[in-house]
Enzyme design. Structure first.
Site, PDB file in Angstrom:
ATOM      1  N   GLU A 213       0.835  -1.215   0.000  1.00 45.90           N
ATOM      2  CA  GLU A 213       0.000   0.000   0.000  1.00 45.90           C
ATOM      3  C   GLU A 213       0.866   1.260   0.000  1.00 45.90           C
ATOM      4  O   GLU A 213       1.185   1.809   1.055  1.00 45.90           O
ATOM      5  CB  GLU A 213      -0.931   0.003   1.231  1.00 45.90           C
ATOM      6  CG  GLU A 213      -1.866   1.217   1.260  1.00 45.90           C
ATOM      7  CD  GLU A 213      -2.728   1.303   2.516  1.00 45.90           C
ATOM      8  OE1 GLU A 213      -2.475   0.561   3.482  1.00 45.90           O
ATOM      9  OE2 GLU A 213      -3.653   2.123   2.526  1.00 45.90           O
TER      10      GLU A 213
ATOM     11  N   LYS B  14      -2.413  -2.115  -3.212  1.00 45.28           N
ATOM     12  CA  LYS B  14      -3.479  -1.289  -2.616  1.00 45.28           C
ATOM     13  C   LYS B  14      -3.132   0.162  -2.912  1.00 45.28           C
ATOM     14  O   LYS B  14      -2.122   0.679  -2.427  1.00 45.28           O
ATOM     15  CB  LYS B  14      -3.570  -1.546  -1.102  1.00 45.28           C
ATOM     16  CG  LYS B  14      -4.607  -0.664  -0.420  1.00 45.28           C
ATOM     17  CD  LYS B  14      -4.990  -1.192   0.963  1.00 45.28           C
ATOM     18  CE  LYS B  14      -5.890  -0.210   1.690  1.00 45.28           C
ATOM     19  NZ  LYS B  14      -6.517  -0.777   2.888  1.00 45.28           N
TER      20      LYS B  14
END
Ligand code: 5MM
Length: 331
Positions: free
Chosen positions: A176, A218
């Site tokens: 992420e 992500k």
């Protein structure tokens, strides 16, 4: 040997996505306080149970990202949270980074910690039931000056090192690199920064021999900064987000999930639906879904307010939003 590609692909079953419930103690305390809920380990457990113990979530959730303390706690049903999720066909995962600190080379930016002792912690998390993990870097935009190339490279190296350790330990890594929505920047600037972030990340992943086919990305959506005064249409968000991903994410990546980044629940739902439609039109090579925290939790928390008598209504608000976000993934 664990079928990491199979696990990674399983998150993208039609209409399903991931709930991010991995707020650290610090973030959970601040989040609860903003709804008037006093902070304690027991209130954090009840906060987790509000979402994880809600009936029928398995219709819309393939996975939940937990904070490490939640792996060892029981829900109100007296089952350990990971065990309860697995019994409903939901994969439990865990946030393994240890949060951010100012980057010494550029102190207005952040660097994520957590590589020291990571292999040992991964073994423990795996024993406790986690099948996947998450690491979050934070990239800040400020005009044309931030992010610095040094911060992008150092965060990419740490994400790559994390991903390699996680694959070696037999778990799926979610990467992420969050490009913050906060700021006065334009959507064009967000697009340029997310492109650069992803370009650097995937080149460093190759240097570290990370298997692309068993990582999940992500990412932030491409949006004008939250203080820019500009409100993007879902179609503008979808066009720019897909163009950015198509230009920078290799087709072998097992899938892409979106964070909500401070968008309202309605905005994050409408933007996801437009992204899913656009992805279909252009035949994007990877499956896409959600991995929201705030956008899935916000409405339920404002009903709950830490009171047991509000749990059924709060869960109904959560399920209502979850069903809408899940429908959005279908476009
Ligand atoms: C839930 O928040 C996660 C952990 O944050 P902290 O390290 O600050 O406690 C966070 O990583 C979250 O998974 C993502 O930022 C996505 O959350 P949003 O709210 O943007 O959907």
């Amino acid at each position: 040997m664990t079928d990491l590609v199979g696990i990674a692909r399983a998150f993208f079953e039609k209409g399903k996505g991931i709930l991010a419930a991995d707020e650290s103690v610090h973030t959970a305390t601040a989040r609860l306080a903003s709804y008037g809920v006093p902070a304690s380990a027991e209130m954090r457990r009840q906060y987790r149970d509000l979402f994880l113990g809600a009936p029928d979530v398995e219709h819309h959730l393939s996975g939940v990202i937990l904070f490490s303390e939640t792996l060892l706690e029981e829900g109100n049903d007296k089952k350990l949270f990971p065990e309860s999720l697995i019994s409903r066909g939901i994969m439990p995962g865990v946030k393994v980074d240890l949060g951010t600190e100012p980057f010494s080379a550029s102190p207005r930016e952040f660097i994520t910690n957590g590589l020291i002792g990571l292999p040992e912690r991964l073994l423990e998390f795996k024993k406790q039931g986690a099948v996947f993990t998450k690491w979050r870097s934070v990239i800040r935009i400020d005009g044309d000056t931030l992010p610095s190339p040094q911060a992008l490279h150092e965060n990419a190296k740490r994400l790559a090192s994390y991903a390699k350790e996680v694959q070696t330990a037999g778990m799926v890594p979610i990467l992420e690199p969050e490009v913050l929505h906060e700021g006065k920047h334009s959507r064009a600037r967000a697009r340029a920064v997310i492109s650069e972030t992803l370009k650097i990340l995937f080149s460093v992943l190759d240097e570290f021999s990370v298997d692309r086919a068993s990582v999940i990305l992500k990412t932030s959506m491409v949006l004008s900064g939250s203080e820019s005064g500009k409100h993007d249409s879902p179609e503008e968000v979808a066009d720019d987000t897909l163009a950015t991903l198509m230009g920078n994410v290799p087709p072998q990546v097992s899938g892409i999930v979106f964070l909500s980044g401070g968008q309202t629940p309605d905005e994050s739902t409408a933007n996801l639906a437009a992204i899913a439609r656009r992805a279909k039109e252009i035949n994007a090579p990877w499956p896409l879904t959600f991995s929201y925290a705030r956008a899935l939790q916000e409405e339920a928390l404002s009903v709950w307010k830490g009171k047991e008598e509000n749990v059924p209504a709060a869960r109904a608000a959560f399920l209502d939003r979850l069903a809408k976000v899940s429908a959005a993934t279908i476009g």
